[in-house]
Motif scaffolding. Structure first.
Motif, PDB file in Angstrom:
ATOM      1  N   VAL A  65       0.842  -1.206   0.000  1.00  0.00           N
ATOM      2  CA  VAL A  65       0.000   0.000   0.000  1.00  0.00           C
ATOM      3  C   VAL A  65       0.870   1.246   0.000  1.00  0.00           C
ATOM      4  O   VAL A  65       0.634   2.197  -0.756  1.00  0.00           O
ATOM      5  CB  VAL A  65      -0.951  -0.006   1.210  1.00  0.00           C
ATOM      6  CG1 VAL A  65      -1.665   1.342   1.339  1.00  0.00           C
ATOM      7  CG2 VAL A  65      -1.977  -1.127   1.086  1.00  0.00           C
ATOM      8  N   SER A  66       1.901   1.263   0.828  1.00  0.00           N
ATOM      9  CA  SER A  66       2.792   2.429   0.900  1.00  0.00           C
ATOM     10  C   SER A  66       3.511   2.663  -0.425  1.00  0.00           C
ATOM     11  O   SER A  66       3.666   3.804  -0.874  1.00  0.00           O
ATOM     12  CB  SER A  66       3.823   2.227   2.020  1.00  0.00           C
ATOM     13  OG  SER A  66       3.191   2.076   3.271  1.00  0.00           O
TER      14      SER A  66
ATOM     15  N   GLN B 116       1.013   4.116  -3.050  1.00  0.00           N
ATOM     16  CA  GLN B 116       0.608   5.498  -2.771  1.00  0.00           C
ATOM     17  C   GLN B 116       1.618   6.520  -3.292  1.00  0.00           C
ATOM     18  O   GLN B 116       1.268   7.677  -3.523  1.00  0.00           O
ATOM     19  CB  GLN B 116       0.419   5.681  -1.266  1.00  0.00           C
ATOM     20  CG  GLN B 116      -0.842   5.017  -0.719  1.00  0.00           C
ATOM     21  CD  GLN B 116      -0.940   5.101   0.790  1.00  0.00           C
ATOM     22  OE1 GLN B 116       0.083   5.194   1.481  1.00  0.00           O
ATOM     23  NE2 GLN B 116      -2.179   5.059   1.309  1.00  0.00           N
ATOM     24  N   LYS B 117       2.853   6.106  -3.482  1.00  0.00           N
ATOM     25  CA  LYS B 117       3.888   7.026  -3.957  1.00  0.00           C
ATOM     26  C   LYS B 117       3.882   7.194  -5.477  1.00  0.00           C
ATOM     27  O   LYS B 117       4.582   8.061  -6.004  1.00  0.00           O
ATOM     28  CB  LYS B 117       5.265   6.523  -3.513  1.00  0.00           C
ATOM     29  CG  LYS B 117       5.445   6.451  -2.003  1.00  0.00           C
ATOM     30  CD  LYS B 117       6.780   5.823  -1.636  1.00  0.00           C
ATOM     31  CE  LYS B 117       6.930   5.664  -0.119  1.00  0.00           C
ATOM     32  NZ  LYS B 117       8.213   4.992   0.232  1.00  0.00           N
TER      33      LYS B 117
ATOM     34  N   ILE C  19      -2.655   8.286  -9.187  1.00  0.00           N
ATOM     35  CA  ILE C  19      -3.544   7.575  -8.271  1.00  0.00           C
ATOM     36  C   ILE C  19      -4.455   8.561  -7.549  1.00  0.00           C
ATOM     37  O   ILE C  19      -4.005   9.580  -7.027  1.00  0.00           O
ATOM     38  CB  ILE C  19      -2.725   6.757  -7.247  1.00  0.00           C
ATOM     39  CG1 ILE C  19      -2.042   5.586  -7.959  1.00  0.00           C
ATOM     40  CG2 ILE C  19      -3.608   6.245  -6.118  1.00  0.00           C
ATOM     41  CD1 ILE C  19      -1.172   4.759  -7.070  1.00  0.00           C
TER      42      ILE C  19
ATOM     43  N   ALA D 117      -6.869   7.275  -5.146  1.00  0.00           N
ATOM     44  CA  ALA D 117      -7.053   6.737  -3.794  1.00  0.00           C
ATOM     45  C   ALA D 117      -6.574   5.297  -3.733  1.00  0.00           C
ATOM     46  O   ALA D 117      -6.584   4.582  -4.743  1.00  0.00           O
ATOM     47  CB  ALA D 117      -8.526   6.810  -3.389  1.00  0.00           C
ATOM     48  N   VAL D 118      -6.163   4.892  -2.525  1.00  0.00           N
ATOM     49  CA  VAL D 118      -5.768   3.498  -2.267  1.00  0.00           C
ATOM     50  C   VAL D 118      -6.423   3.077  -0.961  1.00  0.00           C
ATOM     51  O   VAL D 118      -6.274   3.748   0.060  1.00  0.00           O
ATOM     52  CB  VAL D 118      -4.231   3.339  -2.157  1.00  0.00           C
ATOM     53  CG1 VAL D 118      -3.872   1.870  -1.913  1.00  0.00           C
ATOM     54  CG2 VAL D 118      -3.536   3.855  -3.392  1.00  0.00           C
TER      55      VAL D 118
ATOM     56  N   VAL E  34      -7.276   0.065  -5.800  1.00  0.00           N
ATOM     57  CA  VAL E  34      -6.588   1.287  -6.240  1.00  0.00           C
ATOM     58  C   VAL E  34      -7.494   2.022  -7.218  1.00  0.00           C
ATOM     59  O   VAL E  34      -7.964   1.441  -8.203  1.00  0.00           O
ATOM     60  CB  VAL E  34      -5.237   0.951  -6.914  1.00  0.00           C
ATOM     61  CG1 VAL E  34      -4.552   2.224  -7.396  1.00  0.00           C
ATOM     62  CG2 VAL E  34      -4.338   0.188  -5.950  1.00  0.00           C
TER      63      VAL E  34
END
Length: 720
Positions: free
Chosen positions: A437-438, A441-442, A446, A448-449, A465
């Protein structure tokens, strides 16, 4: 081969009652089998070898019963102007809808409450209910779809704007109307071509019998062979096309043999021995193209190809046996009164027909015709260089469709990426899932996750995602690849959007091997038929030119939007990833039909002593009218699908119609005779060692000279 088919045609003519009875019995048996067989279910759809498929397999193993590979739906609600979905009245309507959906079908896995699943937009104007099903869209029952639609309609009547999206509403478009229109148009064209209702009716009758047997057999075997409900669609379209073509070729040759003074049985035998030989090899090229779909390695396409190939084989057998039998029943009625008079007048004054006049024009200016045809198709093909393949999403559907309106509401309330969420599957524990997830997110692109959702055993997790861009965009495709590159082998990306991307890439990768297989085998086959190296090479290159030009036209209309309003294209987008291979398979078969029938008659005249130019004129005099009629019928049939609302069906209809137009009238009618005129005797050159190695199949019917007991006398055509 010509001698064998000659004897077969005469036997079928003499024993016409037995032959007709056998085919009627086969139709009845197939019909009974189809009527008594269990109702077919949709075959499972899979794309072996792709990451999206491996992810679905892992989900099925680690999350049993979760319906991760099943259909989905979204019921989208929008509050009236000035209101919010969090107000008491709209909230009550949504809760009633959620309750109705949960009790609406036993195929449902889950129904989410938007107020607990954070499915309400920031401004409060829009909310959506997500519905997950146990099975894919093609396996949903009509009752399940009706329950979904009724839940939306019930909420719509309570002051809210309600639309339903997702693939749960996806069904196979009904093609019955298009087929009926095609048959009607075919009837008109055949009547004009033959000038006789009986002669026009024979190709239609036999084509319908062949399609009836083929489709009934597919229906009867659907459950046993897991053919599903969609397999018969391609078989019906191809079977109807080639069935009319093959019967048309033999009936036309039969009438020509009658005009040369032969009695009816002899004419039937010779028509089957000559035109029937062309039908056999034309049918083989179609079978090669359809069976070759197996190289794509998508089980559904392989089954469709084999089923359609079986229907083509039936069409060939009917043309070789049932047509001569029916000609025996028809008698003199295969030539209408006006046609007899016209033939008699033409025989007296020697007036050339349109095919003869066109052939002579090409012979006078072969280089001009060749350059005009090649440059013209080349110019139309230019947009094909910008081809972008994918699977169109609901955003390209007409605004009258509820799926399109739901798509637009979600885009406005949450962002376009909400229409195509990605499902990331982690093969590992919760710590691995949290690190994934981390990492995601980068990444760029995107919206939202969601937090990872582990399974009961704790050895796998799911992550949703949401991309920023719409599902069919290039940015979303890039995001899928970025996630795969940034994570390890224990992280797999799937979902409808990722599956579509993998499907498109697999189709793109299979295009060159498929072309090589189909064109290569057909080249060998045509070399045997024409006993020439240059004629098959010219046939293959001409086909490639017409297909690329047709793809250029498709790109210009559906991707660039040129003349889009004329064809009802409301939203441009990527070209359906199946389109190039589908066009190659269908159009190649039809193109080789026209090539074999037209050039075989030229080869026949050349073998019997005519000079190359005279042979070209002879081929056009006898075949141009028939090939034109066959092409017009196919163009009309395919054009009927352009008027359908489904974007993919519209695209297929347009692409196939223009491909047949280009191939029949530019390549076969212009480029082919121009090239043959420029080559002269060299067109029929074959190395001596290859000539000795190749089997002599005698498509031209040279061996039939032994069956002539006397030279035929020219008939009084007014009495035929």
């Amino acid at each position: 081969m010509a001698t064998f088919l000659y004897k077969l045609g005469r036997t079928a003519f003499r024993r016409r009652r037995l032959v007709a009875l056998l085919w009627v019995a086969l139709l009845a048996i197939a019909g009974v089998g189809a009527a008594t067989a269990p109702a077919a279910t949709s075959s499972s759809f899979s794309i072996p070898g792709t990451e999206a498929q491996r992810a679905f397999d892992l989900l099925e193993e680690r999350f049993p019963g979760a319906g991760a590979d099943g259909a989905t739906a979204r019921v989208v609600f929008k509050a009236p102007d000035g209101g919010k979905m969090t107000d008491a009245a709209p909230k009550a309507v949504v809760e009633e809808t959620v309750a109705a959906l949960k009790s609406g079908s036993d195929q449902i896995v889950s129904v989410t409450d938007p107020y607990t699943a954070q499915a309400v937009s920031r401004d409060g104007s829009t909310a959506y209910v997500s519905v997950a099903y146990k099975v894919n869209a093609m396996e949903l029952t009509d009752e399940t779809r009706e329950a979904l639609e009724q839940a939306g309609h019930a909420a719509q009547g309570k002051g809210l704007t309600v639309e339903v999206g997702g693939d749960a509403l996806q069904t196979m478009p009904e093609t019955g109307t298009g087929e009926i229109i095609g048959v009607v148009i075919a009837g008109f064209v055949l009547v004009i071509t033959f000038g006789s209702l009986v002669a026009a009716g024979l190709p239609l009758l036999t084509a319908i019998i062949g399609v009836g047997i083929g489709v009934s057999a597919i229906t009867a075997l659907a459950n046993v062979l897991d053919l599903g409900t969609t397999t018969s669609t391609l078989a019906m379209m191809i079977g109807l096309a080639v069935g009319i073509d093959y019967a048309l070729f033999i009936v036309s040759r039969y009438r020509s043999e009658l005009a040369d003074g032969r009695d009816k049985e002899e004419a039937a035998g010779r028509a089957t021995g000559t035109a029937g030989s062309a039908v056999v090899f034309a049918g083989l090229t179609v079978v090669i193209a359809l069976v070759g779909l197996a190289v794509v390695n998508i089980p559904m396409l392989t089954k469709m190809g084999f089923a359609a190939a079986g229907t083509v084989v039936i069409a060939v057998l009917i043309a070789l046996t049932l047509i001569p039998a029916l000609l025996g029943f028809a008698g003199d009625k295969v030539i209408g009164r006006k046609q007899r008079k016209g033939l008699a007048d033409a025989a007296k004054d020697g007036k050339p027909n349109a095919g003869t006049r066109w052939a002579r024009f090409v012979l006078r200016r072969p280089l001009f015709v060749l350059l005009a045809g090649v440059l013209g198709l080349g110019a139309i093909a230019v947009p094909a260089a910008s081809l972008e393949m994918g699977l169109p999403d609901d955003g390209v559907k007409p605004v009258s469709a509820t799926e399109r309106r739901a798509y637009d509401l979600l885009s406005e309330g949450f962002g376009p990426g909400f229409n195509g969420p990605l499902l990331v599957v982690v093969d590992g524990d919760k710590a691995t899932a949290d690190r994934t997830v981390s990492t995601i997110q980068k990444l760029d692109g995107i919206a939202a996750v969601t937090p990872a959702t582990p399974n009961k055993a704790g050895d796998a997790a799911m992550i949703t995602v949401i991309p920023k861009d719409r599902p069919s965009s290039g940015a979303t495709e890039t995001l899928v690849h970025d996630i795969r590159d940034a994570t390890g082998d224990d992280v797999l990306v799937t979902g409808a959007t990722a599956m579509n991307i993998d499907f498109s890439e697999k189709m793109n990768d299979a295009l060159v091997p498929y072309l090589a297989l189909v064109v290569g085998l057909a080249f060998v086959l045509l070399t045997v038929v024409f006993r020439s190296v240059l004629v098959p090479l010219k046939a293959a290159l001409g086909f490639l030119l017409s297909v690329v030009a047709a793809l250029g036209a498709v790109v210009a209309v559906f991707q660039w939007g040129w003349l889009g309003s004329l064809f009802g294209v409301e939203q441009t987008g990527p070209i359906m990833s199946m389109m190039p291979i589908f066009m190659v398979g269908v159009v190649f078969g039809l193109a080789m039909d026209y090539e074999v029938f037209l050039v075989t008659r030229m080869r026949e005249a050349y073998v019997h002593g005519e000079r190359p130019g005279e042979a070209i004129v002879t081929g056009f005099r006898h075949s141009a009218r028939v090939v034109t009629a066959a092409a017009v019928i196919m163009i009309a049939v395919f054009s009927g699908f352009i008027g359908m609302s489904d974007q993919m069906i519209k695209m297929i209809g347009f692409g196939l119609a223009v491909a047949v137009l280009f191939d029949a009238f530019v390549v076969r009618m212009a480029i082919v005779p121009a090239v043959l005129a420029l080559l002269g005797h060299k067109a029929w050159w074959l190395p001596k060692w290859l000539d000795r190695a190749l089997p002599n199949v005698d498509v031209e019917g040279e061996s039939l000279a032994a069956h002539d007991t006397a030279a035929p006398a020219k008939p009084d055509l007014a009495k035929v």
